[in-house]
Scaffold this motif. Structure first.
Motif: not given
Length: 140
Positions: A83-97, A99-110
């Motif tokens: 349980p100390l190892v994980l695979h981040a298989a998919v991190l995806a954001v809709l194209p229209e989001y 870079g929006q708001d400084g990449g808020a969606a990406f950074w919230q998921l991160s």
């Protein structure tokens, strides 16, 4: 925007459908892999009001220590099934989001990934990255 763990079958299905949509739009060919590991996955979604705009899937290694990356690169070393190892298989954001708001969606998921790893004492995260995304992931 808000980020949440997707615990219900309904929200997990919404995330997988988002991944399938983006896979189709981006020309990915994941076959059945977007649904193959749902049982050993943790999902996070980011919403703009009631609209799912991005998501993250984390997968635990199987009993043999393999993560989905091994399907693409079988020469990679097998990792300890832990349980100390994980695979981040998919991190995806809709194209229209993207870079929006400084990449808020990406950074919230991160940030959700980071918090999850801290809370669960995860020491290693495997992540596949396109050259285009490698810089962003390195910032993590």
């Amino acid at each position: 925007m808000r980020v949440e763990t997707c615990a219900s079958a309904e929200t997990v299905e919404a995330v997988v459908r988002l991944f399938e949509r983006l896979a189709h739009e981006e020309g990915w060919q994941p076959g059945d892999q977007l649904r193959a590991h749902v049982g050993r996955s943790v999902f996070f979604g980011v919403w703009d009001e009631d609209n799912l705009v991005g998501a993250l899937q984390l997968i635990s290694p199987d009993e043999a220590g393999e993560v989905p990356t091994h399907l693409v690169w079988p020469e990679l070393p097998i990792i300890e099934a832990s349980p100390l190892v994980l695979h981040a298989a998919v991190l995806a954001v809709l194209p229209e989001y993207r870079g929006q708001d400084g990449g808020a969606a990406f950074w919230q998921l991160s940030s959700a990934l980071w918090r999850y790893c801290v809370e669960h004492q995860v020491k290693t995260v495997w992540l596949e990255a396109t050259p285009k995304m490698l810089r962003a992931y390195r910032l993590l």
